[in-house]
Structure formats: C-alpha cells, structure tokens
Motif scaffolding. Structure first.
Motif, PDB file in Angstrom:
ATOM      1  N   LEU A 192       0.767  -1.247  -0.057  1.00 52.89           N
ATOM      2  CA  LEU A 192       0.027   0.045   0.064  1.00 52.89           C
ATOM      3  C   LEU A 192       0.949   1.219  -0.039  1.00 52.89           C
ATOM      4  CD1 LEU A 192      -2.513  -1.004   2.721  1.00 52.89           C
ATOM      5  CD2 LEU A 192      -3.044  -0.660   0.217  1.00 52.89           C
ATOM      6  N   ARG A 193       2.072   1.084  -0.114  1.00 48.91           N
ATOM      7  CA  ARG A 193       3.176   2.188   0.273  1.00 48.91           C
ATOM      8  C   ARG A 193       2.741   2.985   1.688  1.00 48.91           C
ATOM      9  NH1 ARG A 193       3.858   5.633  -4.627  1.00 48.91           N
ATOM     10  NH2 ARG A 193       5.852   6.214  -3.844  1.00 48.91           N
ATOM     11  N   TYR A 194       2.551   2.288   2.503  1.00 52.13           N
ATOM     12  CA  TYR A 194       2.482   2.814   3.991  1.00 52.13           C
ATOM     13  C   TYR A 194       3.531   2.555   4.639  1.00 52.13           C
ATOM     14  CZ  TYR A 194      -2.632   3.299   3.833  1.00 52.13           C
ATOM     15  OH  TYR A 194      -4.072   3.742   3.401  1.00 52.13           O
ATOM     16  N   TYR A 195       3.569   3.160   5.780  1.00 55.57           N
ATOM     17  CA  TYR A 195       4.750   3.035   6.910  1.00 55.57           C
ATOM     18  C   TYR A 195       4.349   1.833   7.980  1.00 55.57           C
ATOM     19  CZ  TYR A 195       6.791   7.278   5.169  1.00 55.57           C
ATOM     20  OH  TYR A 195       7.372   8.333   4.328  1.00 55.57           O
ATOM     21  N   TYR A 196       5.070   0.907   8.314  1.00 55.48           N
ATOM     22  CA  TYR A 196       5.073   0.234   9.204  1.00 55.48           C
ATOM     23  C   TYR A 196       5.406   0.354  10.837  1.00 55.48           C
ATOM     24  CZ  TYR A 196       5.388  -4.482  11.560  1.00 55.48           C
ATOM     25  OH  TYR A 196       5.359  -5.360  12.519  1.00 55.48           O
ATOM     26  N   PHE A 197       4.592  -0.009  11.689  1.00 56.98           N
ATOM     27  CA  PHE A 197       5.257   0.116  12.847  1.00 56.98           C
ATOM     28  C   PHE A 197       4.637  -0.957  13.775  1.00 56.98           C
ATOM     29  CE2 PHE A 197       5.399   4.777  12.134  1.00 56.98           C
ATOM     30  CZ  PHE A 197       6.563   4.913  12.660  1.00 56.98           C
ATOM     31  N   ASP A 198       5.651  -1.442  14.877  1.00 49.87           N
ATOM     32  CA  ASP A 198       4.834  -2.256  15.889  1.00 49.87           C
ATOM     33  C   ASP A 198       4.851  -1.418  17.215  1.00 49.87           C
ATOM     34  OD1 ASP A 198       5.031  -4.415  17.897  1.00 49.87           O
ATOM     35  OD2 ASP A 198       5.528  -5.546  16.627  1.00 49.87           O
ATOM     36  N   SER A 199       3.631  -1.385  17.603  1.00 52.49           N
ATOM     37  CA  SER A 199       3.380  -0.457  18.913  1.00 52.49           C
ATOM     38  C   SER A 199       4.082  -1.205  20.199  1.00 52.49           C
ATOM     39  CB  SER A 199       1.973  -0.516  19.204  1.00 52.49           C
ATOM     40  OG  SER A 199       1.330  -1.757  19.646  1.00 52.49           O
ATOM     41  N   ASP A 200       4.434  -2.340  20.212  1.00 53.73           N
ATOM     42  CA  ASP A 200       5.078  -3.093  21.296  1.00 53.73           C
ATOM     43  C   ASP A 200       6.464  -2.920  21.232  1.00 53.73           C
ATOM     44  OD1 ASP A 200       2.893  -4.150  22.685  1.00 53.73           O
ATOM     45  OD2 ASP A 200       3.365  -6.231  22.119  1.00 53.73           O
ATOM     46  N   ASN A 201       7.170  -2.796  19.972  1.00 52.50           N
ATOM     47  CA  ASN A 201       8.341  -2.318  19.813  1.00 52.50           C
ATOM     48  C   ASN A 201       8.773  -0.847  20.342  1.00 52.50           C
ATOM     49  OD1 ASN A 201       8.904  -4.703  18.807  1.00 52.50           O
ATOM     50  ND2 ASN A 201       9.095  -4.249  17.010  1.00 52.50           N
ATOM     51  N   LEU A 202       7.729  -0.054  20.023  1.00 47.75           N
ATOM     52  CA  LEU A 202       8.072   1.399  20.233  1.00 47.75           C
ATOM     53  C   LEU A 202       7.669   1.600  21.678  1.00 47.75           C
ATOM     54  CD1 LEU A 202       5.646   3.137  17.798  1.00 47.75           C
ATOM     55  CD2 LEU A 202       8.251   2.736  17.690  1.00 47.75           C
ATOM     56  N   ILE A 203       6.876   0.712  22.495  1.00 48.14           N
ATOM     57  CA  ILE A 203       6.794   0.973  24.110  1.00 48.14           C
ATOM     58  C   ILE A 203       8.123   0.312  24.859  1.00 48.14           C
ATOM     59  CG2 ILE A 203       5.821  -0.032  25.958  1.00 48.14           C
ATOM     60  CD1 ILE A 203       3.175  -0.250  24.199  1.00 48.14           C
ATOM     61  N   ALA A 204       8.907  -1.045  24.006  1.00 52.05           N
ATOM     62  CA  ALA A 204      10.061  -1.289  24.423  1.00 52.05           C
ATOM     63  C   ALA A 204      11.242  -0.287  24.316  1.00 52.05           C
ATOM     64  CB  ALA A 204      10.339  -2.618  23.802  1.00 52.05           C
ATOM     65  N   GLU A 205      11.158   0.458  23.194  1.00 54.39           N
ATOM     66  CA  GLU A 205      12.109   1.422  22.789  1.00 54.39           C
ATOM     67  C   GLU A 205      12.094   2.515  23.839  1.00 54.39           C
ATOM     68  OE1 GLU A 205      13.608   4.533  19.522  1.00 54.39           O
ATOM     69  OE2 GLU A 205      12.130   3.133  19.106  1.00 54.39           O
ATOM     70  N   ALA A 206      10.976   3.004  24.302  1.00 61.34           N
ATOM     71  CA  ALA A 206      10.730   4.010  25.292  1.00 61.34           C
ATOM     72  C   ALA A 206      11.173   3.555  26.648  1.00 61.34           C
ATOM     73  CB  ALA A 206       9.353   4.350  25.293  1.00 61.34           C
ATOM     74  N   ALA A 207      11.119   2.297  26.983  1.00 63.13           N
ATOM     75  CA  ALA A 207      11.347   1.799  28.267  1.00 63.13           C
ATOM     76  C   ALA A 207      12.861   1.691  28.315  1.00 63.13           C
ATOM     77  CB  ALA A 207      10.776   0.589  28.565  1.00 63.13           C
ATOM     78  N   GLY A 208      13.536   1.529  27.346  1.00 64.25           N
ATOM     79  CA  GLY A 208      14.948   1.236  27.276  1.00 64.25           C
ATOM     80  C   GLY A 208      15.336  -0.319  26.805  1.00 64.25           C
ATOM     81  N   GLY A 209      14.305  -0.964  26.050  1.00 67.29           N
ATOM     82  CA  GLY A 209      14.404  -2.431  25.756  1.00 67.29           C
ATOM     83  C   GLY A 209      13.320  -3.280  26.282  1.00 67.29           C
ATOM     84  N   ASN A 210      13.695  -4.579  25.569  1.00 65.00           N
ATOM     85  CA  ASN A 210      12.362  -5.503  26.095  1.00 65.00           C
ATOM     86  C   ASN A 210      12.373  -5.823  27.646  1.00 65.00           C
ATOM     87  OD1 ASN A 210      11.253  -5.593  23.302  1.00 65.00           O
ATOM     88  ND2 ASN A 210      12.619  -7.227  22.781  1.00 65.00           N
ATOM     89  N   VAL A 211      13.661  -6.189  28.045  1.00 68.87           N
ATOM     90  CA  VAL A 211      13.792  -6.441  29.612  1.00 68.87           C
ATOM     91  C   VAL A 211      13.261  -5.486  30.375  1.00 68.87           C
ATOM     92  CG1 VAL A 211      15.625  -7.092  31.215  1.00 68.87           C
ATOM     93  CG2 VAL A 211      15.765  -8.197  28.902  1.00 68.87           C
ATOM     94  N   SER A 212      13.619  -4.108  30.021  1.00 67.47           N
ATOM     95  CA  SER A 212      13.069  -3.083  30.828  1.00 67.47           C
ATOM     96  C   SER A 212      11.692  -2.742  30.671  1.00 67.47           C
ATOM     97  CB  SER A 212      13.789  -1.860  30.517  1.00 67.47           C
ATOM     98  OG  SER A 212      15.085  -1.794  30.478  1.00 67.47           O
ATOM     99  N   ALA A 213      11.150  -3.171  29.406  1.00 68.53           N
ATOM    100  CA  ALA A 213       9.716  -2.875  29.372  1.00 68.53           C
ATOM    101  C   ALA A 213       8.838  -4.060  30.009  1.00 68.53           C
ATOM    102  CB  ALA A 213       9.298  -3.112  27.823  1.00 68.53           C
ATOM    103  N   GLN A 214       9.322  -5.135  30.233  1.00 64.40           N
ATOM    104  CA  GLN A 214       8.721  -6.370  31.092  1.00 64.40           C
ATOM    105  C   GLN A 214       8.777  -5.864  32.311  1.00 64.40           C
ATOM    106  OE1 GLN A 214       6.874  -8.847  29.733  1.00 64.40           O
ATOM    107  NE2 GLN A 214       6.593  -9.566  31.857  1.00 64.40           N
TER     108      GLN A 214
END
Length: 278
Positions: free
Chosen positions: A113-135
C-alpha cells in the motif's frame, strides 16, 4: 522513518513518553496522495520473488486474479493499488496474538500500500530502554505500562498511511479501542498452537509459551471481537483447500485482508451516497 524515545520519572513511577521525529513526508491526515520515493524514507520492502502457495486449489475465484501465472507478491501489490484510492490514507491496525504471521503480514501490507509500518510493542520497549526493561516496568507498575501503551496509540492514531501491528494492550481498554476507530482495525485470528511455534513451525511446542498465549488470548478476546474485520487463518485455509494451516502464505492472508477492506470501503461509499440530500 525514525522514532526516538526518552523516559521521565513521575509521581506514579517510571512512565515512558515518546518523542516522535517523523519525516515531513508523513501525513497527519488521511490524504490519498502517494508517498514520495525519496531514498531518505525507509519503507518496508521486499524484492524477493516468493514461491506460490502450496494450497491445492486455483485461487482465481478467491482473488479475482489467476495467481498461478503471477508472482504472489505482484498479485498482492496490484490488489492494494486497486483499493488504495478508496482507502484515502486511512491507517490499518492489526490486532490479535503477536506472532510472526501477523508481523510478516503487516510488513507486506505496508509495502504493497506504500504505507509506513510500526509495531506498537516495539515502540513501548524502545521508550522503556529495551524489552527487558519494558517487561520489568509492566511487572512493577502495570498502570504506568498501560499509560505508555495509550500514549503510543494516541500518536499513531493521529497519523495516516500506517500499518500498525498493535499489542494486546490496544484492545484491553475502552480508551485504546476508541483510538483504533481512527483507522481500520483487523483481527488476525491465528490458532494459539501455531502462534506459539513462532518462526520455527516444525519445532516442539513450548507448553509454557502456549499457556501464556492462551491466557492472553482469553483476556483479549472481547476486544478482538470489536475489530472492523476478522481474518481467520483457518477460514482462509478452508477457502483455498489447504491441507495444512502452515501452508497458507502471507500473500494468501494479505489478499483476504485487502478483499475485506475493499468491502468496507464500498459499504462506506454507499452509506455516504445514501445520506446525500436529493
């Protein structure tokens, strides 16, 4: 497109906040103008030719195209371009158990569709400093984690031309469900046992992961049911006469998604025409 993230302390604990730095080309409205082809804009793309589905039947009646004589990716892209004008840049939110099938589908739809792709969980993990920090945040302060989920959805739902793989938090509160109404929500219904296998479809099923996903599915089921469209892997396999669910490809699922989106846009157009004064 990049998103940088930072975090701040509040009285309620560690609450991530996202600072989006979107390229100017991103649309904050539902404009139907195509995205520019600037090399600075990173779109999800795949130029590899994919083998046709191993399902038994000719999919011509299912897709409207003789896919036996076409590259499956090209078939998906042609269908996407057919319906793109009627979408008018509306974002697409994919809900359901997080698994590689949903992720691959999201990237394929974004590319087609020529859209942009995002994974919302990945954005949350990035904001928290990584998957371990997010968990760790989720376990230590669930309210703060839920606030971060809502913040991510607020930012994404305010934009157009996105395909978003949304985590289960997107369907577990009325606030988040309302944010999904800014676009088209699609439930990708994958059986728990297949989702639990991840990328290794031939590997042994982890009992612990299966139980965790099953519990998450049961908790989120009512939210899944509110989606505009439900796409069932089992139903697609039946339509295509696939003997094994694992032979259904991302292209098969994408074509079904696009077909259902086309139905939605047609219904919306009919309702708009019916509401016009004589």
């Amino acid at each position: 497109m990049e998103i940088s993230a930072s975090a701040s302390l509040s009285s309620s604990g560690f609450v991530p906040r996202l600072l989006p730095l979107f390229y100017p080309q991103i649309q904050t409205t539902t404009s139907s103008k195509p995205l520019p082809s600037s090399s600075s804009v990173r779109l999800i793309s795949s130029h590899r030719r994919t083998a046709p589905s191993r399902c038994l039947s000719d999919q011509s009646a299912f897709t409207g195209t003789n896919v036996l004589d076409s590259d499956p990716i090209d078939v998906v892209k042609r269908k996407a371009m057919d319906i793109a004008p009627e979408l008018k840049g509306a974002s697409i939110f994919l809900v359901g158990i997080n698994n590689p099938i949903k992720t691959k589908l999201g990237k394929l739809l974004a590319d087609s569709l020529r859209y942009y792709y995002f994974d919302s969980d990945n954005l949350i993990a990035e904001a928290a400093g990584g998957n371990v920090s997010a968990q760790a945040l989720k376990e230590a302060d669930e309210k703060a984690f839920q606030e971060s989920e809502t913040e991510v959805l607020k930012q994404l739902s305010s934009m157009g031309r996105l395909v978003v793989c949304a985590g289960d938090g997107a369907v577990q509160s009325l606030t988040n469900l309302a944010l999904l109404r800014h676009g088209i929500s699609i439930w990708i219904d994958v059986p728990v046992d297949i989702a639990a296998k991840g990328d290794s479809l031939n590997s042994e099923l982890s009992p612990e992961l299966f139980e965790a996903l099953k519990a998450s599915y049961e908790k989120s089921r009512k939210g899944y049911d509110t989606a505009d469209v439900s796409i069932s892997l089992e139903r697609i396999a039946t339509k295509l006469e696939c003997e094994d669910l694992e032979t259904v490809t991302s292209q098969d699922i994408a074509l079904e998604v696009l077909k259902e989106i086309e139905k939605l846009t047609r219904v919306k157009k009919m309702m708009e025409e019916a509401s016009r004064p004589f």
